[in-house]
Design a protein around this motif. Structure first.
Motif, PDB file in Angstrom:
ATOM      1  N   LEU A   4      -0.068   0.935   2.177  1.00 22.76           N
ATOM      2  CA  LEU A   4       0.062  -0.405   1.636  1.00 22.76           C
ATOM      3  C   LEU A   4       1.392  -0.989   2.099  1.00 22.76           C
ATOM      4  O   LEU A   4       2.455  -0.610   1.633  1.00 22.76           O
ATOM      5  N   LEU A   5       1.311  -1.908   3.071  1.00 19.73           N
ATOM      6  CA  LEU A   5       2.501  -2.568   3.584  1.00 19.73           C
ATOM      7  C   LEU A   5       2.766  -3.836   2.778  1.00 19.73           C
ATOM      8  O   LEU A   5       1.991  -4.222   1.908  1.00 19.73           O
ATOM      9  N   LEU A 303     -14.453   6.875  -4.103  1.00 21.08           N
ATOM     10  CA  LEU A 303     -13.660   7.919  -3.457  1.00 21.08           C
ATOM     11  C   LEU A 303     -13.141   8.950  -4.446  1.00 21.08           C
ATOM     12  O   LEU A 303     -12.782  10.057  -4.048  1.00 21.08           O
ATOM     13  N   ASP A 304     -13.052   8.561  -5.737  1.00 16.33           N
ATOM     14  CA  ASP A 304     -12.460   9.411  -6.769  1.00 16.33           C
ATOM     15  C   ASP A 304     -11.041   9.821  -6.377  1.00 16.33           C
ATOM     16  O   ASP A 304     -10.633  10.964  -6.523  1.00 16.33           O
ATOM     17  N   GLU A 305     -10.309   8.857  -5.885  1.00 17.42           N
ATOM     18  CA  GLU A 305      -8.936   9.076  -5.414  1.00 17.42           C
ATOM     19  C   GLU A 305      -8.051   7.965  -5.955  1.00 17.42           C
ATOM     20  O   GLU A 305      -8.450   6.801  -5.985  1.00 17.42           O
ATOM     21  N   LYS A 306      -6.844   8.312  -6.410  1.00 16.66           N
ATOM     22  CA  LYS A 306      -5.915   7.317  -6.937  1.00 16.66           C
ATOM     23  C   LYS A 306      -5.154   6.663  -5.783  1.00 16.66           C
ATOM     24  O   LYS A 306      -4.454   7.348  -5.027  1.00 16.66           O
ATOM     25  N   ILE A 307      -5.292   5.352  -5.660  1.00 15.18           N
ATOM     26  CA  ILE A 307      -4.629   4.602  -4.607  1.00 15.18           C
ATOM     27  C   ILE A 307      -4.154   3.270  -5.185  1.00 15.18           C
ATOM     28  O   ILE A 307      -4.634   2.830  -6.233  1.00 15.18           O
ATOM     29  N   PRO A 308      -3.193   2.598  -4.528  1.00 17.99           N
ATOM     30  CA  PRO A 308      -2.754   1.276  -5.023  1.00 17.99           C
ATOM     31  C   PRO A 308      -3.913   0.284  -5.027  1.00 17.99           C
ATOM     32  O   PRO A 308      -4.746   0.269  -4.120  1.00 17.99           O
TER      33      PRO A 308
END
Length: 337
Positions: A4-5, A303-308
């Protein structure tokens, strides 16, 4: 996973944005107001009369940093970018699917959009209560529309359901605004006729820019949509992708800024035509809150993934590309919990 830019928002009238070494520098009235390393940016968004040097334009084109020009009120004017990456086979698959069989993707988008509007209501009910009241009734109607959208047999029926959901959702929107001096009557766009509409329109412009960039990053054609019909100059697929994020990103942030009194009547100006727009300082407040909202980490349901949160548009663009390539049996539209 994509990093995340940052997006550089230039809101000062008459600003001069130029390249100095490896940095982007913003000068206002001959004084430096800010600088940022070019390699940490993914976009530059200019509001009103902002001047960008040719050297910076060239560097941005080479680095994949797009420059978007918006009018003083936030409406889209132009976009400067380098060569668009992507693969012709993916775009051919996209064009074929949008022409021959748009309903499966469009149905998933409308169902997700409606479910996300319902979540906005549910969070309000959770925080403030509404036992068997108008909020609860609308929440029930939206649930019904979600199921009907998934079962829709044609595009005309699906678009009618989307319109029904929008009508009942915005009919109750004013009840979620807890600042007595600020009222929302109905959804108005060109121009926005009250403060919440001015804020919503501004946030939707920011969201549209993010969605278009996400789609182009995976090689999709942002103009060839599934739900929104083709029209010259319309970014139909970007508008499709926006539908999944209007409620969780823009609508929710609009309500938070007003209800937490981060914005008030003094932060808006009314023109003689009746249009209502954000003042300069208020736009900076909104942009700061927008960046903070995008940095909140959430678990992506597929995705079951923590992302911004700000990367969710890119994830959805990737999932749509995978579906069009045949790697997924269906498009998993984003449903906010």
């Amino acid at each position: 996973m994509k990093k995340l830019l940052n997006t550089l928002y230039v809101t000062s009238e008459g600003a001069w944005v130029h390249k100095e070494g490896a940095n982007v520098v913003v000068d206002v009235d001959g004084e430096e107001r800010g600088r940022a390393p070019l390699h940490l940016l993914e976009a530059i968004v200019c509001f009103g009369h902002v001047n960008v040097s040719p050297q910076l334009m060239h560097a941005c084109a080479e680095s994949g940093v797009c420059i978007t020009y918006l009018g003083y009120s936030g409406h889209f004017l132009a976009r400067v970018e380098g060569p668009i990456s992507g693969n012709v086979l993916l775009r051919r698959a996209q064009h074929d699917r949008t022409r021959k069989d748009p309903l499966p993707v469009a149905s998933a988008i409308v169902a997700a959009k409606t479910a996300n509007q319902r979540t906005v209501l549910r969070r309000y009910i959770r925080d403030y209560g509404d036992a068997n009241g108008p909020m609860t009734n609308v929440e029930t109607r939206l649930t019904r529309i979600v199921h009907q959208a998934l079962d829709a047999q044609d595009m005309e029926r699906l678009r009618g359901l989307e319109g029904d959901a929008a009508n009942v959702y915005f009919a109750i929107f004013n009840k979620m605004i807890r600042t007595p001096s600020i009222k929302f009557s109905r959804r108005s766009r060109r121009p926005p006729l009250d403060e919440p509409n001015a804020l919503l329109s501004f946030l939707y412009v920011l969201l549209a820019a993010d969605c278009r960039a996400a789609l182009e990053s995976v090689g999709l054609d942002h103009q060839m949509g599934f739900l929104h019909q083709d029209r010259p100059g319309r970014a139909s697929l970007a508008l499709d992708l926006m539908e999944e994020f209007r409620a969780p990103l823009a609508d929710r942030l609009c309500l938070s800024l007003i209800n937490r009194k981060q914005l008030g009547l003094k932060d808006f100006r009314r023109e003689e035509t009746g249009g209502v727009f954000l003042r300069d300082n208020a736009r900076k407040t909104v942009l700061t809150a927008w960046r903070e909202r995008k940095r909140v980490p959430l678990i992506h349901p597929f995705l079951d993934e923590k992302i911004p949160f700000g990367l969710f548009t890119y994830v959805q663009a990737q999932l749509l590309a995978r579906y069009l390539r045949g790697d997924l049996d269906g498009y998993p539209a984003f449903v906010w919990k």
